[in-house]
Structure formats: structure tokens, C-alpha cells
Design a protein around this motif. Structure first.
Motif, short mmCIF file in Angstrom:
data_model
loop_
_atom_site.label_atom_id
_atom_site.label_comp_id
_atom_site.label_asym_id
_atom_site.label_seq_id
_atom_site.Cartn_x
_atom_site.Cartn_y
_atom_site.Cartn_z
N LEU A 340 0.84 -1.19 0.00
CA LEU A 340 0.00 0.00 0.00
C LEU A 340 0.87 1.24 0.00
CD1 LEU A 340 -3.16 0.67 2.16
CD2 LEU A 340 -1.34 2.39 2.07
N VAL A 341 0.48 2.23 -0.80
CA VAL A 341 1.15 3.53 -0.82
C VAL A 341 0.09 4.62 -0.77
CG1 VAL A 341 2.54 5.15 -2.17
CG2 VAL A 341 3.20 2.74 -2.07
N VAL A 384 7.49 -4.28 -2.60
CA VAL A 384 6.79 -4.47 -3.88
C VAL A 384 6.41 -3.13 -4.48
CG1 VAL A 384 4.81 -5.56 -5.00
CG2 VAL A 384 5.93 -6.70 -3.09
N ALA A 385 6.24 -2.10 -3.66
CA ALA A 385 5.83 -0.79 -4.16
C ALA A 385 6.89 -0.14 -5.04
CB ALA A 385 5.50 0.13 -2.99
N THR A 386 8.15 -0.53 -4.85
CA THR A 386 9.24 0.12 -5.60
C THR A 386 10.19 -0.87 -6.25
OG1 THR A 386 10.68 0.17 -3.64
CG2 THR A 386 9.22 2.05 -3.98
N TYR A 387 9.89 -2.16 -6.18
CA TYR A 387 10.86 -3.20 -6.54
C TYR A 387 10.90 -3.47 -8.04
CZ TYR A 387 13.06 -7.83 -6.76
OH TYR A 387 13.86 -8.89 -7.06
N GLY A 388 12.10 -3.56 -8.57
CA GLY A 388 12.33 -4.06 -9.93
C GLY A 388 11.66 -3.22 -11.01
N ILE A 389 11.15 -3.90 -12.03
CA ILE A 389 10.50 -3.21 -13.15
C ILE A 389 9.00 -3.14 -12.96
CG2 ILE A 389 12.30 -3.84 -14.80
CD1 ILE A 389 10.38 -6.00 -15.86
N LEU A 503 3.90 0.32 -8.12
CA LEU A 503 2.78 0.84 -7.35
C LEU A 503 3.01 2.31 -6.99
CD1 LEU A 503 0.15 0.57 -5.76
CD2 LEU A 503 1.47 -0.37 -3.85
N LEU A 504 4.22 2.66 -6.57
CA LEU A 504 4.50 4.05 -6.22
C LEU A 504 4.27 4.97 -7.41
CD1 LEU A 504 5.57 6.20 -4.28
CD2 LEU A 504 7.89 5.62 -5.01
N ASP A 505 4.70 4.55 -8.60
CA ASP A 505 4.48 5.35 -9.81
C ASP A 505 2.99 5.51 -10.11
OD1 ASP A 505 7.19 5.54 -10.09
OD2 ASP A 505 7.34 4.29 -11.89
#
Length: 655
Positions: A340-341, A384-389, A503-505
Motif C-alpha cells: 500500500l502507498v 513491492v511498491a518500488t521493486y524491480g521493473i 505501485l509508487l508510480d
């Protein structure tokens, strides 16, 4: 007569001889004194030539840990430190009984000697000779300070001489109180714990100024063997025994009466439990990445900065609670993780971030690989909100495409046909998407198509009205950073979530709608102050228009239209709040690997992802049943704490 004269001559000779002996002794003594003095001067010059100047003490900054706070500065999220965790306080903020406990035990004559306690040295030599090994040193507080600041810990004559020279100079230049303040801020009191303030907060959950006599005695007891006697170790009985010895010393030095010492001995010490050393861990580590890039890790660990982040601790607690509780309910659907963000769209400030369900949890299934995307359905350390592609967003990508169509003059009344359609060959196959229910509705408006998340009409909006290239460019302008391939790589499936996003994007990009077309990149830092309170960085980001107001207002109106989405979600879905106007969009990938809900008001944008770290599919559960309940629980908690704002009415904009 002759005999008398004879004896007189003998007496004179003896007296003359005695004078000569005395004179000789005086000459030898003077020579010896001069030799000793010159030798001492030579030794002083020889050993002092490479010594640091004592006045450098005022130039030398103590290594002080950096603290990361929430936005109020009242909640400590994390403390950055290297080998020394320390917080500096003035002597005036230390209680008298703490100073007295340390002086009684370490240097009883501190205020009367000039840096070197010769009586103490002789006493330690005598004790060492009795026990047959050099155990006791007899060093004063000033000597200990010099040794720990300027010299090594080697036990050699050379180091001792250098120590004495520096100590005498230190005492000549600075007051006793200044030396004591430096000492009490410098001494180690546990593994990576330096100074009485840090030790007090670590062991007793209070500032040093609030310590009791017994607690002060316990800190003074730690000086002898900080790691061995640590309250967090197995030797607390020895620590308590040493504490009682300190109290006896305070009584002997008349700082306490014997009765007061006995009362303090009976006081039960409540040592703090070893704490989780980090709050909001995924957010803190995200903020650290920025800080380390800009200032370097070593600089921050030693600089004593105060970093005020954008995090709302009350909202963060609500976010963590919602994710933990709802993921537990999602597990029967083989959905083991969520993120969640929450962002303030007017400032871009991140208010909450939960990167995985439980940072302190264990990976699932038990024994899964350390590489979570291979076979761990849940890995607590992955943000998960910022991870990888990123992850595929499903239908939550659609608003970017519809906004692009609205930019080009189409509106919510524009009609497209919902019917079986072959959109040509993409990726070597004919692309013929289906709606979620397999049905076709014939002519539908763009309002109906977006609100009910119809797939075929949405692809037609992309291909025939908005354009693939322009839609991708808009998504990038709004804040999507992961669409790095050519438009042909994604093809028309991008409107249904065919490109990976973070998710952040996504939350930041939806903020463009909430602000009616303005973009502010997400940020995690409000301001940074140095140890003197000077501001070295402050968040002063300003918005930039990336979308005209009209398309944004139209998107807000459609996504907040409860009646328009009712055919799909019902009138009382998780997306609907009777007393608040909220816009929301869900998304689910075709294979049920990712479920999304992103919703907002003019005051806050909240996005939720649900799924598994290893990308395994859930049991045919859409975003409305796995991600939306998390979103709703969080929104229900925070909406009453925010300004009650509505979106600009569509009719008002058309006027």
C-alpha cells in the motif's frame, strides 16, 4: 697551649672538609636536578612533537548518529550510525547524581587534582603488585578522555607519557565541567552505544535528565565493562552488584547518606526490552536510498543529522493494520502478500508506505528460495511498491488512455461499439480481447466503458481515439517510469495492463487526476537539519502542469460516479463511501497474478497491490475482492482525519 692550638686546627680542617662535602653534595644535587629537568624536557619535547593540540578538542566533532523521524519529529523511525551510536547533551541536562556516580567510581578527586592523580597511581601500582598483574590503571577521567580521543589502547611507556602530557595540557586549557561533559558524551556504555544520553534511552527508555539515583549508578557501573555488563546480556546480576558498589562509593564520598544508598539499592530497575530498531521499514529504506545517493552513507552515519520525513505515523499504522488483517483473509485465495502507498497529491509527499505485509515475518512457504521472485509467495523484505521493473496493472492503466482521448476532444458521451473485434496481429498472434464477463454490450459511452472497465471498448479508445504513442507518452508525463520499450513492444494490450509498472508510480500518476492536471514527483523528505539545527535541505517542490484541467475533471467525474460503475460493482461496493466523494479504479491481470485498487480524493491518493512475490496466480480473484478491501479499510480510517473536499463538478467546468 700547643695542644689547644693543635685541636683547633683539626676542628677547622674537619669543618672545612665538611663544607666541601656539603658543597659537593649540593653541586651533585643541582647537577642531578638540572639533568633530570633537561631529561624531562627532552622527553616532553620528544614525545610531544607529534601530539595533537588539546585545543583541537573544540574543533573535533563527536561522531553522532543521524535520526530519521516522521513528519512531526515526535516518532523516531530509525537511527543511522556506524560504529558509534551517540546523542550529545550538555552537562546541564545531566542529573547531579549521575555525575556524582561516575566521579565516585572513576575519579573521586576529579575536582581537586590537575589531571594526574599520583595518589591513585601509587595505589593502583600497589594493588597490581599484590595481585601480580597490571589490572588496575589509576587513570583519571581526564586521562581516560585523552586516551579514548587521541591515543591508541596499547599499554606502553611511550603511550603513557604522551597521555600524561596531553592530560596536563587539557586540564590547563579547559574547565573541569567542560572535561566532564566531553567525557560523559564520549564513553562507551554498550555495543555501539556511546554517551549517557544514548545509554539512558536505550536501557531505560528515558532521557538522562530523568534518571533515578539507582539508574544513574547502573550507567556508571557499565563504564568498567560495557559489553560484558550490558543489561541486554547474560550478566545482569554482575551489573546489579557493580551498581551497588557504585552506590557504596557515592555514600563514602558523602554524595549520599548510607540510608539513601540502601534505599537506592532496593529500587527495582526496569530495563527496556530490546526494541525493533526500525519503524515503517520499507519506507525508511526507500528514503535512505535517496539520502545515501545525495549525502553518502558514511557522512550520514556520523553527522548527527535530524531527518524529518513525509511519513504520517498515524496513517502508517492504519496502513500496516489494514494490510496485515486483509492479507490474512486473502490467504484462502492463494494471495499471500500486498502493498500500500498513500500520497498527498498536492505536495507529492508520501504519507504511508507498506512494501510487503510484514517486514518482521518469515518467508512463505517455509524454506523457499532467497530469491523471492522464483519460489517465495511472500518475502517480507521486498518492497513491492518500488521493486524491480514492476507488476502489470491490469485495467488500472485505462484512465491514462481515456485522459489522452479526452485531450483530443472526445468526451464521456462519445460512443464506441462493444463487439467481437480483431485488432490485428501483435506479438505473432491475432489480438482479440474479451470483456471480463465474456459478454458484448453493443454501443456504449466512454463513461460506461471506463466506469465498468470494459476491455474491448477500451482497446478501441486506445487504437482509434487516443493513440498508442500519445497514451504511453502521457503515462510517462504523469509519472510512470518503467515503460522503457518501444510502443510496438506493448501494442494495444497496454490499455489492459500489458506493461509493467510500480505501485509508487501508479499512485503518483493518479495524483495528476486528483490535482486536475498538476504533477509533483513523490518525495519522502520534508527537511534535514544538522546537529546545530541548521536546515541543510528543505522540500520546496512545485507542481508542473502535465494535463489540461478539463480531461482531469472528466476522469474524476467518471471514476467517482457510483451509478455508472454499479452494473459491475453494485451500488454498495468497497469503492463507495456515502459521505465522501472518492474516485477509484480497480485492475486485475488476465491470469490473476496481480490485483489493484487505486482511489483518491483531492486530499489523498491511495494505491493497493495484492498478489504473490513469485508471480504465482491467485484463485480467480479480482482487484475488487483482494485489493479493494485493504484500500477501503485504510480510507475509512484516514478520511475523517483529512479535509472533506469534493472534485470540481463537471457541470461547473462546462460553464
Amino acid at each position: 697551649m700547643a695542644e689547644r692550638k693543635y685541636y683547633r686546627e683539626i676542628y677547622k680542617g674537619k669543618r672545612s672538609k665538611k663544607k666541601k662535602v656539603i658543597f659537593l653534595i649540593l653541586k651533585i644535587g643541582l647537577f642531578g636536578f638540572l639533568f633530570f629537568s633537561f631529561s624531562l624536557l627532552f622527553v616532553f619535547i620528544y614525545y610531544a612533537k607529534d601530539l595533537p593540540r588539546p585545543e583541537k578538542f573544540t574543533e573535533r566533532a563527536f561522531v553522532e548518529s543521524t535520526k530519521i523521524y516522521d513528519r512531526t519529529g515526535e516518532v523516531l523511525l530509525y537511527e543511522l550510525y556506524g560504529e558509534e551510536k551517540r546523542e550529545i547533551i550538555p552537562l546541564s541536562e545531566m542529573p547531579e547524581h549521575l555525575k556524582q556516580a561516575v566521579i565516585s567510581t572513576e575519579d573521586a578527586d576529579f575536582y581537586s587534582h590537575h589531571g594526574i592523580d599520583f595518589k591513585g597511581i601509587l595505589r593502583s601500582i600497589w594493588v597490581n603488585l599484590k595481585i601480580g598483574r597490571p589490572l588496575y590503571g589509576g587513570s583519571t577521567i581526564s586521562q581516560q578522555l585523552v586516551r579514548s580521543t587521541f591515543l591508541t589502547l596499547e599499554k606502553t611507556v611511550k603511550r603513557k607519557i604522551r597521555e600524561i602530557i596531553l592530560t596536563l595540557e587539557l586540564e590547563r586549557r579547559y574547565s573541569k565541567d567542560q572535561i566532564l561533559e566531553w567525557y560523559l558524551n564520549q564513553i562507551p556504555l554498550g555495543p555501539n552505544i556511546y554517551g549517557v544520553e544514548t545509554a539512558s534511552k536505550t536501557y531505560f527508555n528515558k532521557s538522562a535528565k530523568d534518571l533515578s539515583v539507582a539508574e544513574s549508578a547502573a550507567l556508571a557501573a557499565l563504564i568498567k565493562a560495557p559489553s560484558y555488563l550490558s543489561p541486554f546480556g547474560p550478566n545482569t546480576d554482575e551489573l546489579l552488584g557493580r551498581k551497588n558498589y557504585v552506590l557504596d562509593r557515592m555514600a563514602k564520598e558523602s554524595y549520599l547518606t548510607p540510608e539513601e544508598a540502601e534505599i537506592a539499592k532496593q529500587e527495582e530497575l526496569n530495563f527496556a526490552k530490546i526494541k525493533q530498531t526500525i519503524k515503517a521499514p520499507h519506507f525508511v529504506l526507500y528514503a535512505e536510498e535517496y539520502l545515501f545517493r545525495k549525502y553518502s552513507k558514511d557522512f550520514l552515519e556520523k553527522g548527527g543529522f535530524k531527518i524529518y520525513t513525509t511519513l504520517n505515523w498515524e496513517f502508517q499504522q492504519a496502513a500496516e493494520k489494514a494490510v496485515i488483517e486483509k492479507v490474512e483473509k486473502n490467504k484462502p485465495y492463494k494471495c499471500y502478500n500486498a502493498a500500500l502507498v498513500a500520497i498527498d497529491p498536492k505536495t507529492g509527499q508520501i504519507l504511508s508506505m507498506v512494501g510487503s505485509v510484514d517486514w518482521f515475518g518469515e518467508p512463505y512457504p517455509e524454506g523457499c528460495s532467497a530469491i523471492p521472485e522464483i519460489d517465495c509467495s511472500f518475502d517480507p523484505k521486498v518492497n513491492v511498491a518500488t521493486y524491480g521493473i514492476g507488476r502489470q496493472p491490469g485495467s488500472s492503466f485505462k484512465p491514462f488512455v481515456y485522459a489522452t482521448a479526452f485531450q483530443k476532444g472526445y468526451d464521456d458521451k462519445t460512443v464506441v461499439i462493444d463487439e467481437p473485434t480483431d485488432f490485428g496481429v501483435w506479438g505473432g498472434e491475432h489480438y482479440t480481447p474479451q470483456n471480463y464477463d465474456g459478454m458484448f454490450r453493443g454501443p456504449v459511452t466512454l463513461r460506461e466503458a471506463l466506469a465498468q472497465s470494459l476491455n474491448i471498448p477500451s482497446v478501441k479508445v486506445l487504437v482509434n481515439l487516443a493513440g498508442l504513442l500519445d497514451s504511453i507518452e502521457n503515462a510517462k508525463k504523469f509519472g510512470i517510469t518503467t515503460l522503457i520499450n518501444s510502443p510496438s513492444y506493448y501494442g494495444p494490450s497496454i490499455v489492459l495492463g500489458g506493461g509493467e509498472v510500480l505501485l509508487l508510480d501508479m499512485v503518483s500518476a493518479y495524483g495528476v487526476f486528483a490535482t486536475e492536471g498538476l504533477r509533483i514527483p513523490p518525495s519522502s523528505i520534508l527537511r534535514i537539519e544538522d546537529s546545530e539545527g541548521n536546515i541543510i535541505e528543505e522540500n520546496k517542490k512545485t507542481p508542473r502542469r502535465v494535463l489540461e484541467k478539463e480531461p482531469a475533471i472528466l476522469i474524476n467525474d467518471i471514476l467517482s460516479d457510483n451509478e455508472a460503475r454499479a452494473p459491475l460493482f453494485g451500488l454498495h461496493s468497497s469503492l463507495y463511501f456515502p459521505n465522501y466523494q472518492t474516485a477509484a479504479k480497480t485492475g486485475t491481470t488476465n491470469d490473476y497474478r496481480d490485483a489493484w485498487t487505486i482511489g483518491y480524493t483531492p486530499s489523498i491518493v491511495v494505491g493497493v497491490w495484492a498478489g504473490n512475490n513469485d508471480n504465482t496466480p491467485m484463485t480467480k480473484r479480482a482487484g475488487i475482492t483482494t485489493a479493494a478491501p485493504i484500500w477501503r479499510q485504510f480510507m475509512a480510517e484516514v478520511l475523517p482525519k483529512l479535509p472533506k473536499e469534493n472534485f470540481t463538478p463537471l457541470e461547473e467546468e462546462l460553464e
